[in-house]
Design an enzyme around this catalytic site. Structure first.
Site, PDB file in Angstrom:
ATOM      1  N   ASN A   8     -31.369  43.312  18.440  1.00  0.00           N
ATOM      2  CA  ASN A   8     -31.296  42.340  17.356  1.00  0.00           C
ATOM      3  C   ASN A   8     -30.245  42.830  16.364  1.00  0.00           C
ATOM      4  OD1 ASN A   8     -31.642  40.636  15.216  1.00  0.00           O
ATOM      5  ND2 ASN A   8     -33.759  41.239  14.769  1.00  0.00           N
ATOM      6  N   TRP A   9     -29.100  42.145  16.341  1.00  0.00           N
ATOM      7  CA  TRP A   9     -28.002  42.608  15.471  1.00  0.00           C
ATOM      8  C   TRP A   9     -28.148  42.119  14.034  1.00  0.00           C
ATOM      9  CZ3 TRP A   9     -23.322  41.835  19.374  1.00  0.00           C
ATOM     10  CH2 TRP A   9     -23.367  42.865  20.320  1.00  0.00           C
ATOM     11  N   LYS A  10     -29.199  41.329  13.768  1.00  0.00           N
ATOM     12  CA  LYS A  10     -29.479  40.882  12.390  1.00  0.00           C
ATOM     13  C   LYS A  10     -28.204  40.349  11.737  1.00  0.00           C
ATOM     14  CE  LYS A  10     -33.437  43.953  12.309  1.00  0.00           C
ATOM     15  NZ  LYS A  10     -34.388  44.756  11.539  1.00  0.00           N
ATOM     16  N   HIS A  96     -39.351  36.489  13.315  1.00  0.00           N
ATOM     17  CA  HIS A  96     -39.029  37.869  12.958  1.00  0.00           C
ATOM     18  C   HIS A  96     -39.564  38.176  11.559  1.00  0.00           C
ATOM     19  CE1 HIS A  96     -36.894  41.523  11.925  1.00  0.00           C
ATOM     20  NE2 HIS A  96     -36.823  41.718  13.232  1.00  0.00           N
ATOM     21  N   GLU A  98     -38.400  39.620   9.075  1.00  0.00           N
ATOM     22  CA  GLU A  98     -37.500  39.332   7.939  1.00  0.00           C
ATOM     23  C   GLU A  98     -37.481  37.841   7.624  1.00  0.00           C
ATOM     24  OE1 GLU A  98     -34.414  41.568   9.819  1.00  0.00           O
ATOM     25  OE2 GLU A  98     -35.670  43.336   9.469  1.00  0.00           O
ATOM     26  N   GLU A 169     -43.846  44.190  16.221  1.00  0.00           N
ATOM     27  CA  GLU A 169     -43.019  45.002  15.324  1.00  0.00           C
ATOM     28  C   GLU A 169     -43.786  45.226  14.027  1.00  0.00           C
ATOM     29  OE1 GLU A 169     -38.583  44.454  16.278  1.00  0.00           O
ATOM     30  OE2 GLU A 169     -39.130  42.679  15.149  1.00  0.00           O
ATOM     31  N   GLY A 175     -36.737  49.530  10.324  1.00  0.00           N
ATOM     32  CA  GLY A 175     -35.645  50.011   9.494  1.00  0.00           C
ATOM     33  C   GLY A 175     -36.034  51.168   8.593  1.00  0.00           C
ATOM     34  N   SER A 214     -37.792  51.046  14.555  1.00  0.00           N
ATOM     35  CA  SER A 214     -37.218  52.391  14.596  1.00  0.00           C
ATOM     36  C   SER A 214     -37.149  52.993  16.002  1.00  0.00           C
ATOM     37  CB  SER A 214     -37.960  53.329  13.628  1.00  0.00           C
ATOM     38  OG  SER A 214     -37.816  52.859  12.299  1.00  0.00           O
ATOM     39  N   GLY A 235     -33.227  47.223  16.340  1.00  0.00           N
ATOM     40  CA  GLY A 235     -32.320  46.801  15.275  1.00  0.00           C
ATOM     41  C   GLY A 235     -31.192  47.807  15.107  1.00  0.00           C
ATOM     42  N   GLY A 236     -31.358  48.706  14.129  1.00  0.00           N
ATOM     43  CA  GLY A 236     -30.284  49.629  13.747  1.00  0.00           C
ATOM     44  C   GLY A 236     -29.610  50.355  14.907  1.00  0.00           C
TER      45      GLY A 236
HETATM   46  P1  13P Z   1     -35.043  48.754  13.520  1.00  0.00           P
HETATM   47  O1  13P Z   1     -34.858  49.143  14.949  1.00  0.00           O
HETATM   48  O2  13P Z   1     -33.782  48.880  12.699  1.00  0.00           O
HETATM   49  O3  13P Z   1     -36.234  49.429  12.902  1.00  0.00           O
HETATM   50  O4  13P Z   1     -35.359  47.166  13.502  1.00  0.00           O
HETATM   51  C1  13P Z   1     -36.362  46.685  14.315  1.00  0.00           C
HETATM   52  C2  13P Z   1     -36.269  45.194  14.311  1.00  0.00           C
HETATM   53  O5  13P Z   1     -36.552  44.547  13.321  1.00  0.00           O
HETATM   54  C3  13P Z   1     -35.813  44.527  15.547  1.00  0.00           C
HETATM   55  O6  13P Z   1     -36.021  43.162  15.475  1.00  0.00           O
END
Ligand code: 13P
Length: 250
Positions: A8-10, A96, A98, A169, A175, A214, A235-236
């Site tokens: 997920n590149w957000k 998601h 967020e 999640e 994050g 994470s 994500g990250g």
């Molecule tokens: P991180 O891997 O940065 O914790 O993010 C997880 C996420 O929200 C994937 O959708």
């Protein structure tokens, strides 16, 4: 069941950056092992570029990070399932954390996005997970049950389980560098699996359940080896081809 390794590149990467990362990722992964599939969720403006770069790479798929539950219409700023499909997406994320907690999406809207997208021919990855205060209040099961009941309320009983994944999640692990431990992941995924089987007696056992929060190259192998973990949503650590390729191959 193949492991779904999802990125997920957000709200990161321009079209050019997405093209470069997708291109580097395909090269770094090489031939994908037969038990793995890769899913990339770039931002909307980078979908075409990422799709070009993924080309015909076997086992690599793309999805949108969000969708609006209508075919078209006066919904300024929104994107329809058909637009995602035309841009090369086979998948979409719904719910998601967020979107829920930063943008204020309700459980009901998430449910409507999920059912509409499935009916429109997209595969869906529904994201769920508890906040820290909910976990500390002992509400883990209640939150998971509520998010699955409302998120999947209008999904037909005979849904193809290959087209509906759940990403667990925990919000406190996203994050933050605080990965949930194996015992916490096992507990939550077992709750998710039992609820899916109760809601979908024939399909529930075969719906992939991904873990997100994470995930890094050095913890991915242990996580994907756990019971009821059918992949990861990253994500990250998915933003760089080098680290995400190590997760894909973990
Ligand atoms: P991180 O891997 O940065 O914790 O993010 C997880 C996420 O929200 C994937 O959708």
């Amino acid at each position: 069941m193949k492991k779904l390794m999802a990125a997920n590149w957000k709200m990161y990467k321009t079209a050019d950056e997405a093209r470069q990362t997708a291109d580097a990722l395909v090269k770094a992964v090489g031939t994908l092992p037969g038990d793995r599939e890769v899913l990339i969720f770039p931002p909307f403006t980078a979908l075409h570029a990422a799709h070009d770069a993924l080309g015909q790479a076997a086992g690599f798929h793309m999805g949108g990070q969000d969708v609006y539950p209508a075919e078209e219409g006066a919904f300024t700023g929104e994107i329809a399932p058909g637009m995602l499909k035309a841009a090369g997406c086979g998948w979409v994320l719904t719910g998601h954390s967020e979107r829920r907690h930063v943008l204020g999406e309700t459980d009901a809207l998430v449910g409507s996005k999920t059912a509409f997208s499935l009916a429109a021919g997209l595969s869906v990855c529904l994201c769920i997970g508890e906040k820290l205060d909910e976990r500390e209040a002992g509400a883990l099961t209640t939150v998971i049950h509520r998010q699955l009941e409302t998120g999947l309320a209008d999904v037909p009983a005979d849904v193809d389980p290959g087209r509906l994944a759940i990403a667990y999640e925990p919000v406190w692990a996203i994050g933050t560098g605080k990965v949930a431990g194996p015992a916490e992941i096992l507990e939550a995924h077992a709750i998710v699996r039992a609820k899916l089987c109760a809601m979908f007696p024939s399909a529930g056992t075969d719906m992939p359940i991904l873990y997100g929060g994470s995930v890094k190259p050095d913890n991915a192998a242990e996580i994907v080896g756990l019971d009821n973990v059918d992949g990861v949503l990253v994500g990250g650590a998915s933003l760089q081809a080098d680290s995400f390729s190590r997760i894909v191959l973990a």
